[in-house]
Every structure is written in C-alpha cells, then in structure tokens.
Design a protein around this motif. Sequence first.
Motif, PDB file in Angstrom:
ATOM      1  N   ARG A 192       0.854  -1.263   0.078  1.00 13.08           N
ATOM      2  CA  ARG A 192       0.032   0.093  -0.134  1.00 13.08           C
ATOM      3  C   ARG A 192       1.058   1.197   0.002  1.00 13.08           C
ATOM      4  NH1 ARG A 192      -5.038  -1.801   4.225  1.00 13.08           N
ATOM      5  NH2 ARG A 192      -5.748  -3.124   2.713  1.00 13.08           N
ATOM      6  N   ALA A 193       1.914   1.158   0.747  1.00 12.95           N
ATOM      7  CA  ALA A 193       2.775   2.378   0.879  1.00 12.95           C
ATOM      8  C   ALA A 193       3.387   2.684  -0.563  1.00 12.95           C
ATOM      9  CB  ALA A 193       4.029   2.111   1.855  1.00 12.95           C
ATOM     10  N   LYS A 194       3.743   1.559  -1.172  1.00 10.17           N
ATOM     11  CA  LYS A 194       4.538   1.525  -2.560  1.00 10.17           C
ATOM     12  C   LYS A 194       3.377   2.312  -3.623  1.00 10.17           C
ATOM     13  CE  LYS A 194       6.518  -1.376  -5.868  1.00 10.17           C
ATOM     14  NZ  LYS A 194       6.931  -2.770  -6.143  1.00 10.17           N
ATOM     15  N   GLN A 195       2.193   1.771  -3.417  1.00  9.00           N
ATOM     16  CA  GLN A 195       0.943   2.268  -4.353  1.00  9.00           C
ATOM     17  C   GLN A 195       0.710   3.693  -4.210  1.00  9.00           C
ATOM     18  OE1 GLN A 195      -2.110  -0.533  -3.576  1.00  9.00           O
ATOM     19  NE2 GLN A 195      -1.394  -1.870  -5.118  1.00  9.00           N
ATOM     20  N   LYS A 196       0.804   4.000  -2.858  1.00 12.91           N
ATOM     21  CA  LYS A 196       0.293   5.677  -2.588  1.00 12.91           C
ATOM     22  C   LYS A 196       1.608   6.305  -2.827  1.00 12.91           C
ATOM     23  CE  LYS A 196      -2.067   7.657   0.950  1.00 12.91           C
ATOM     24  NZ  LYS A 196      -3.536   7.692   0.381  1.00 12.91           N
ATOM     25  N   LEU A 197       2.675   5.999  -2.633  1.00 11.02           N
ATOM     26  CA  LEU A 197       4.136   6.849  -2.939  1.00 11.02           C
ATOM     27  C   LEU A 197       3.865   7.043  -4.705  1.00 11.02           C
ATOM     28  CD1 LEU A 197       6.512   8.019  -2.331  1.00 11.02           C
ATOM     29  CD2 LEU A 197       7.634   5.759  -2.620  1.00 11.02           C
ATOM     30  N   LEU A 198       3.643   5.914  -5.530  1.00  7.56           N
ATOM     31  CA  LEU A 198       3.645   6.135  -6.862  1.00  7.56           C
ATOM     32  C   LEU A 198       2.480   7.072  -7.162  1.00  7.56           C
ATOM     33  CD1 LEU A 198       4.589   2.497  -7.812  1.00  7.56           C
ATOM     34  CD2 LEU A 198       5.835   4.666  -8.300  1.00  7.56           C
ATOM     35  N   LEU A 199       1.425   6.888  -6.571  1.00  4.94           N
ATOM     36  CA  LEU A 199       0.317   7.745  -6.951  1.00  4.94           C
ATOM     37  C   LEU A 199       0.487   9.005  -6.616  1.00  4.94           C
ATOM     38  CD1 LEU A 199      -2.723   7.720  -7.664  1.00  4.94           C
ATOM     39  CD2 LEU A 199      -3.394   7.593  -5.200  1.00  4.94           C
ATOM     40  N   TYR A 200       1.240   9.533  -5.681  1.00  4.17           N
ATOM     41  CA  TYR A 200       1.605  10.810  -5.268  1.00  4.17           C
ATOM     42  C   TYR A 200       2.432  11.375  -6.286  1.00  4.17           C
ATOM     43  CZ  TYR A 200      -0.038  10.545  -0.210  1.00  4.17           C
ATOM     44  OH  TYR A 200      -0.696  10.560   0.719  1.00  4.17           O
ATOM     45  N   ILE A 201       3.543  10.445  -6.611  1.00  5.95           N
ATOM     46  CA  ILE A 201       4.467  10.900  -7.539  1.00  5.95           C
ATOM     47  C   ILE A 201       3.838  11.166  -8.992  1.00  5.95           C
ATOM     48  CG2 ILE A 201       6.309  10.017  -8.798  1.00  5.95           C
ATOM     49  CD1 ILE A 201       7.055   8.879  -6.411  1.00  5.95           C
ATOM     50  N   LYS A 202       2.761  10.175  -9.388  1.00  7.30           N
ATOM     51  CA  LYS A 202       2.156  10.364 -10.657  1.00  7.30           C
ATOM     52  C   LYS A 202       1.221  11.468 -10.539  1.00  7.30           C
ATOM     53  CE  LYS A 202      -0.239   7.489 -14.118  1.00  7.30           C
ATOM     54  NZ  LYS A 202      -0.522   6.437 -14.588  1.00  7.30           N
ATOM     55  N   GLN A 203       0.592  12.096  -9.630  1.00  6.91           N
ATOM     56  CA  GLN A 203      -0.355  13.111  -9.492  1.00  6.91           C
ATOM     57  C   GLN A 203       0.068  14.250  -9.275  1.00  6.91           C
ATOM     58  OE1 GLN A 203      -3.386  11.875  -6.592  1.00  6.91           O
ATOM     59  NE2 GLN A 203      -4.210  10.563  -8.145  1.00  6.91           N
ATOM     60  N   GLY A 204       1.425  14.180  -8.728  1.00  4.20           N
ATOM     61  CA  GLY A 204       2.228  15.558  -8.454  1.00  4.20           C
ATOM     62  C   GLY A 204       1.897  16.281  -7.448  1.00  4.20           C
ATOM     63  N   GLU A 205       1.466  15.325  -6.311  1.00  2.00           N
ATOM     64  CA  GLU A 205       1.019  16.110  -4.808  1.00  2.00           C
ATOM     65  C   GLU A 205       2.069  16.116  -4.202  1.00  2.00           C
ATOM     66  OE1 GLU A 205      -2.226  13.782  -3.462  1.00  2.00           O
ATOM     67  OE2 GLU A 205      -3.387  13.663  -5.335  1.00  2.00           O
ATOM     68  N   LEU A 206       2.959  16.899  -4.653  1.00  2.00           N
ATOM     69  CA  LEU A 206       4.261  17.176  -3.675  1.00  2.00           C
ATOM     70  C   LEU A 206       4.595  18.378  -3.244  1.00  2.00           C
ATOM     71  CD1 LEU A 206       6.573  14.770  -6.200  1.00  2.00           C
ATOM     72  CD2 LEU A 206       5.422  14.156  -3.934  1.00  2.00           C
ATOM     73  N   SER A 207       3.669  19.521  -3.182  1.00  2.00           N
ATOM     74  CA  SER A 207       3.921  20.544  -2.772  1.00  2.00           C
ATOM     75  C   SER A 207       3.728  20.855  -1.274  1.00  2.00           C
ATOM     76  CB  SER A 207       2.991  21.685  -3.494  1.00  2.00           C
ATOM     77  OG  SER A 207       1.834  21.328  -3.558  1.00  2.00           O
TER      78      SER A 207
END
Length: 192
Positions: A177-192
Amino acid sequence: MNAKAAGLELTEPIIHDELVERCKRGDSRGFAELYNKYSKAMYNTSLRIVNHTGDAEDVLQEAFVDAFRSLEDFHHKSTFGAWLKRIVINKSINQLRKRKMDLIDIEKTNVGHLPEEDSLDEKEVQMKVEDIKKAVRLLPNGYRTVLTLYLFEGYDQEEIAEILGVTHATVRTQYMRAKQKLLLYIKQGELS
C-alpha cells in the motif's frame, strides 16, 4: 577499488573499536568523537521513520544516552554503527507508537486480500530524489515506517514484523500500500 580505499576499509573497524574502548574507559573525548561520527546518520535514520525534526532530535539524544550507558553490553559482534542504528530504529518506532501509529493487522480484519487498484507503470515515473523524499514524507506513519525500514534501512519483511510486533502479512500489506500510494503521489504531482 584502489589499494588506498581497500586499506581504509581494513583499518576503519579497528579505529571504531578503539573509540568504543576509549569510551568504555571513560574517555570523554572518545564519547564526543563517537557522537560526532554517528549523530548525523542516526538523526537522518530517525527522521525518515518519525518524519518530525523535534522527535528525531529527541530520539537521537535518547539513543546516544542509552548507548553510552550500555557500552559494556557492546561486544563488537557487529559494528558500533550497526548496534547504535538498531537502538535508533527501536526508539523511533517507540516514538511513533506514542503517537499511535496506524498499523492494521491484516489477520485481525475481515479483509481477505487487497483490492486491485489502478496499476501504475513504475517505469513511466521518473523523479528527482527530492521529489521522492517529499512523497515519502506525505505517507501515513505506518506506511512510511515499513517502507523506510525495508527500502532505506535494509530490513527484510520478517524482521520488520518482529520489530513492529505485527504479522508478516501486515508488513507485506503495508509495504504494498505504501508503494502504491507513493507512486500515486508521484504520478499526480501532489508534492507541494
């Protein structure tokens, strides 16, 4: 590897052992040298787990106090750094437990398996190191802890289960789940 680098590798444990022995004899400069040598790395290890600078600073200080008090228990079966790192990781996890880290034991739920989520093509995702660090910091405590222990600290899933006091299935689920969520954050660009 050149001969000079090889020579440094061979002498490094001897230097560390001598430092520890000096500390065991009560040499205050030895304590300062050990602290200076390991404090930054141990702080970073804790920070990756607790995700809070104040908590990581507290863990660092407590870990060194415990290590220095317990030096007689250190018998060079591993490096001093590995022994200290284990103390830091355990204290970091205890700090998270104080904050009621959310790890759900999969065997105590009615969930038979993980639902299939949209799969992300990991090869599509190309990030800078800082973006990945930001994404890891966004993860919930349980996910971040398992991911950090597995990817950054090198523990296998069985060891993580033992450290956290949960089942191997829980660790495996948290990691996925952590890996999926991490990849989702990265793909969606939710890093601000």
